[in-house]
Each structure stands twice: as structure tokens, then as C-alpha cells.
Design a protein around this motif. Structure first.
Motif, PDB file in Angstrom:
ATOM      1  N   LEU A 198       2.619   2.765  -8.864  1.00 55.93           N
ATOM      2  CA  LEU A 198       3.797   1.909  -8.811  1.00 55.93           C
ATOM      3  C   LEU A 198       3.478   0.708  -7.940  1.00 55.93           C
ATOM      4  O   LEU A 198       2.933   0.855  -6.844  1.00 55.93           O
ATOM      5  N   GLU A 199       3.826  -0.477  -8.430  1.00 59.58           N
ATOM      6  CA  GLU A 199       3.538  -1.688  -7.673  1.00 59.58           C
ATOM      7  C   GLU A 199       4.720  -2.646  -7.724  1.00 59.58           C
ATOM      8  O   GLU A 199       5.228  -2.973  -8.792  1.00 59.58           O
ATOM      9  N   LEU A 200       5.182  -3.069  -6.552  1.00 56.25           N
ATOM     10  CA  LEU A 200       6.208  -4.097  -6.441  1.00 56.25           C
ATOM     11  C   LEU A 200       5.552  -5.374  -5.959  1.00 56.25           C
ATOM     12  O   LEU A 200       4.845  -5.370  -4.935  1.00 56.25           O
ATOM     13  N   LYS A 201       5.770  -6.463  -6.706  1.00 53.45           N
ATOM     14  CA  LYS A 201       5.164  -7.747  -6.364  1.00 53.45           C
ATOM     15  C   LYS A 201       6.250  -8.768  -6.046  1.00 53.45           C
ATOM     16  O   LYS A 201       7.031  -9.159  -6.915  1.00 53.45           O
ATOM     17  N   ASN A 202       6.310  -9.148  -4.779  1.00 55.08           N
ATOM     18  CA  ASN A 202       7.245 -10.190  -4.322  1.00 55.08           C
ATOM     19  C   ASN A 202       8.673  -9.924  -4.803  1.00 55.08           C
ATOM     20  O   ASN A 202       9.367 -10.834  -5.275  1.00 55.08           O
ATOM     21  N   VAL A 203       9.104  -8.684  -4.665  1.00 55.57           N
ATOM     22  CA  VAL A 203      10.426  -8.280  -5.154  1.00 55.57           C
ATOM     23  C   VAL A 203      11.509  -8.628  -4.131  1.00 55.57           C
ATOM     24  O   VAL A 203      11.393  -8.309  -2.946  1.00 55.57           O
TER      25      VAL A 203
ATOM     26  N   ASN B 212      -1.150   6.742  -7.261  1.00 55.40           N
ATOM     27  CA  ASN B 212      -0.905   7.997  -7.973  1.00 55.40           C
ATOM     28  C   ASN B 212      -1.185   9.193  -7.076  1.00 55.40           C
ATOM     29  O   ASN B 212      -2.021   9.147  -6.171  1.00 55.40           O
ATOM     30  N   HIS B 213      -0.481  10.286  -7.373  1.00 58.46           N
ATOM     31  CA  HIS B 213      -0.700  11.574  -6.712  1.00 58.46           C
ATOM     32  C   HIS B 213      -0.404  11.529  -5.211  1.00 58.46           C
ATOM     33  O   HIS B 213      -1.047  12.217  -4.427  1.00 58.46           O
ATOM     34  N   LYS B 214       0.570  10.708  -4.815  1.00 59.28           N
ATOM     35  CA  LYS B 214       0.937  10.593  -3.415  1.00 59.28           C
ATOM     36  C   LYS B 214       2.355  11.108  -3.169  1.00 59.28           C
ATOM     37  O   LYS B 214       3.232  11.002  -4.025  1.00 59.28           O
ATOM     38  N   PHE B 215       2.568  11.657  -1.994  1.00 59.88           N
ATOM     39  CA  PHE B 215       3.889  12.058  -1.515  1.00 59.88           C
ATOM     40  C   PHE B 215       4.251  11.043  -0.430  1.00 59.88           C
ATOM     41  O   PHE B 215       3.696  11.068   0.659  1.00 59.88           O
TER      42      PHE B 215
ATOM     43  N   LEU C 111       6.446  10.386 -11.794  1.00 66.51           N
ATOM     44  CA  LEU C 111       7.006   9.807 -10.574  1.00 66.51           C
ATOM     45  C   LEU C 111       8.430  10.304 -10.401  1.00 66.51           C
ATOM     46  O   LEU C 111       9.274  10.125 -11.282  1.00 66.51           O
ATOM     47  N   SER C 112       8.693  10.929  -9.266  1.00 72.49           N
ATOM     48  CA  SER C 112      10.033  11.421  -8.952  1.00 72.49           C
ATOM     49  C   SER C 112      10.523  10.735  -7.687  1.00 72.49           C
ATOM     50  O   SER C 112       9.822  10.723  -6.667  1.00 72.49           O
ATOM     51  N   VAL C 113      11.734  10.158  -7.767  1.00 72.77           N
ATOM     52  CA  VAL C 113      12.322   9.439  -6.635  1.00 72.77           C
ATOM     53  C   VAL C 113      13.568  10.192  -6.176  1.00 72.77           C
ATOM     54  O   VAL C 113      14.474  10.434  -6.976  1.00 72.77           O
TER      55      VAL C 113
ATOM     56  N   LYS D  70       1.673  22.190  -6.904  1.00 74.74           N
ATOM     57  CA  LYS D  70       1.591  22.653  -8.290  1.00 74.74           C
ATOM     58  C   LYS D  70       1.119  21.584  -9.261  1.00 74.74           C
ATOM     59  O   LYS D  70       0.456  21.886 -10.250  1.00 74.74           O
ATOM     60  N   ASN D  71       1.506  20.347  -9.012  1.00 80.19           N
ATOM     61  CA  ASN D  71       1.189  19.297  -9.971  1.00 80.19           C
ATOM     62  C   ASN D  71       0.504  18.149  -9.260  1.00 80.19           C
ATOM     63  O   ASN D  71       1.152  17.275  -8.685  1.00 80.19           O
ATOM     64  N   ALA D  72      -0.814  18.156  -9.300  1.00 82.30           N
ATOM     65  CA  ALA D  72      -1.583  17.118  -8.617  1.00 82.30           C
ATOM     66  C   ALA D  72      -1.394  15.745  -9.246  1.00 82.30           C
ATOM     67  O   ALA D  72      -1.751  14.726  -8.661  1.00 82.30           O
ATOM     68  N   GLN D  73      -0.825  15.705 -10.455  1.00 84.61           N
ATOM     69  CA  GLN D  73      -0.623  14.428 -11.142  1.00 84.61           C
ATOM     70  C   GLN D  73       0.701  13.773 -10.766  1.00 84.61           C
ATOM     71  O   GLN D  73       0.954  12.637 -11.123  1.00 84.61           O
ATOM     72  N   ARG D  74       1.559  14.495 -10.057  1.00 83.16           N
ATOM     73  CA  ARG D  74       2.893  13.986  -9.756  1.00 83.16           C
ATOM     74  C   ARG D  74       2.898  13.160  -8.466  1.00 83.16           C
ATOM     75  O   ARG D  74       2.280  13.531  -7.473  1.00 83.16           O
ATOM     76  N   SER D  75       3.608  12.037  -8.497  1.00 80.60           N
ATOM     77  CA  SER D  75       3.865  11.261  -7.284  1.00 80.60           C
ATOM     78  C   SER D  75       5.332  11.438  -6.908  1.00 80.60           C
ATOM     79  O   SER D  75       6.203  11.503  -7.773  1.00 80.60           O
TER      80      SER D  75
END
Length: 245
Positions: free
Chosen positions: A2-7, A30-33, A157-159, A185-190
Motif C-alpha cells: 500500500l502506498e500513499l503519495k502526497n495524500v 506486504n506481510h506487515k503488521f 490487507l485488513s484495516v 497463520k497467513n504470511a501473505q496478509r498485511s
């Protein structure tokens, strides 16, 4: 990623535009908590809504896995793999918990499969599977059911906007375990969580400190958290986050 640019994000005030998010640049790998924290009114919940598509930025660009989602709707973002859990969960009169989990998963879940998601969030499945998602449920029960729907979706991605709100102490302890299991459980989830809670901050990979619509600090938990917890008082911490020191 996920990337926010000058938002930026503005709302109309009585006499002028009020800037809530100010020219923000943010990258969530990716794959970050990641836990986003900071003083009240700093723009944290607004940022979560911008990511989910509930609000649209007045300037800048939002990218998700290389796709420009700046103008995409909540539904379009959901299809791309973005989930969002409200600070105050929505009540759905006439919809049973089983139906809600089926909608979330996109599958005709069996009752047994749906019960597994409820058990994950500490609810006795047989007591809830046929309940309506309405005013008969407490705020804490609704919050856990909402988290179960996020688990059922299994998005990349879960927010979560202040998931601890309205949950009692036992439920909060269970909530921490839910997030830890999601992580393992899910290494692919952020996961992105808006929270002030030290125990949630303590299980993060990264912490983002947001104040006055701007990022004050961002980095690994081991670097950011000791600095936050080492502040002599909550008043001093808020003062520092606001840029006073």
C-alpha cells in the motif's frame, strides 16, 4: 504493498477548508503488521477511511499492489483484497450471523465452517450462528462478529479502526490472540490497526505515529515503542507527538 503519495484530505469548516490529512506519504510493505497511533484528532480514523475508500482524498494518489485505487469505490477495493472493520460495527437487521459470514467469505459456508470463524474470536458458535445482527447484540459481540467476517474474507490487507473499542477485558485479551494468530497463520496478509493500546502496539512489526494530519515517526516497533513508553506522562507524550518537543 500500500502506498500513499502526497495524500491530503480537507473538509469544509465554517469559514475555511480544514485540512485533516496533510500531504502524506506512507508505504506499508506486504506481510506487515502495522499499528497507527497518536493523539486524538490527529487524523488516524480518517486515514483508515481513505485507505478503505469510505473517504476520497482531495489531493494525492493511493496505490495498492501497483493499482491506482484513488477513485475506486469501497466495493472495488474489497474485490482487490482490502477489508475494513469499523470502530462502531454496523447492525444489519434481518440478517443472521451465518448469512453475514457467507456474504463475507463469498461462499455457501456450512454452519460448521462458519462456527470456526466465530470460535476464532471467542464466541460460542451455537449461541450466535442463528442470531440476527441487530440491537440484541452488545457492542463487544458485534465487534467480534465483524472481526470474524474479516477472517472469513481472508483478504491481503485488513484495516481495523480501534478494534478494542467496546470490548471488555476478557474480550480484549482474546482479541490480542486473534491478531497474533492472523499474523502467524497467513504470511501473505498485511494488517493495519488504529489503536492507542500498548498491548496491540507491542505485537506490531511497525508503528506509525500520526499527529496533526502528518506522520511524526515511522519504524520498527523496537525502535518506536520504547520512545513512546518512555515519555514521563500521557500529557507529555501528546505534547511531543503534536510537535512540541
Amino acid at each position: 504493498m500500500l502506498e500513499l503519495k502526497n495524500v491530503s484530505f480537507e473538509v469544509s469548516g465554517d469559514t475555511a477548508q480544514i485540512e485533516i490529512i496533510k500531504d502524506m506519504n506512507l508505504v506499508i510493505e506486504n506481510h506487515k503488521f502495522v499499528v497507527i497511533t497518536g493523539p486524538n484528532g490527529g487524523g488516524k480514523s480518517t486515514l483508515a477511511k481513505l485507505i478503505a475508500g469510505i473517504e476520497k482524498p482531495t489531493a494525492g494518489q493511493i496505490l495498492f499492489d501497483g493499482v491506482d485505487i484513488t477513485e475506486k469505490s469501497i466495493t472495488e477495493r474489497a474485490k482487490l483484497g482490502v477489508s475494513y472493520a469499523f470502530q462502531q460495527p454496523v447492525r444489519f437487521k434481518g440478517i443472521q450471523v451465518l448469512d453475514l459470514l457467507r456474504i463475507a467469505s463469498g461462499q455457501d459456508l456450512t454452519a460448521a465452517a462458519a462456527c470456526e470463524y466465530l470460535s476464532e474470536v471467542g464466541l460460542c458458535a451455537k449461541d450466535y450462528i442463528n442470531r440476527e445482527v441487530n440491537a440484541s447484540l452488545s457492542g463487544g459481540e458485534l465487534k467480534r462478529i465483524e472481526i470474524a467476517t474479516v477472517l472469513a474474507r481472508g483478504t491481503s490487507l485488513s484495516v481495523f479502526d480501534e478494534p478494542e473499542a467496546g470490548i471488555d477485558l476478557w474480550g480484549f485479551q482474546n482479541l490480542i490472540q486473534v491478531f497474533e494468530r492472523m499474523q502467524k497463520k497467513n504470511a501473505q496478509r498485511s494488517i493495519i490497526i488504529i489503536s492507542h493500546q500498548e498491548r496491540i502496539l507491542n505485537i506490531a512489526d511497525e508503528i506509525v505515529v500520526l499527529a496533526d494530519g502528518q506522520i511524526r515517526e515511522q519504524g520498527p516497533k523496537d525502535k518506536i515503542l520504547p520512545d513512546l513508553l518512555g515519555t514521563s506522562s500521557a500529557v507529555d507524550m501528546c505534547h511531543r507527538l503534536q510537535g512540541g518537543v
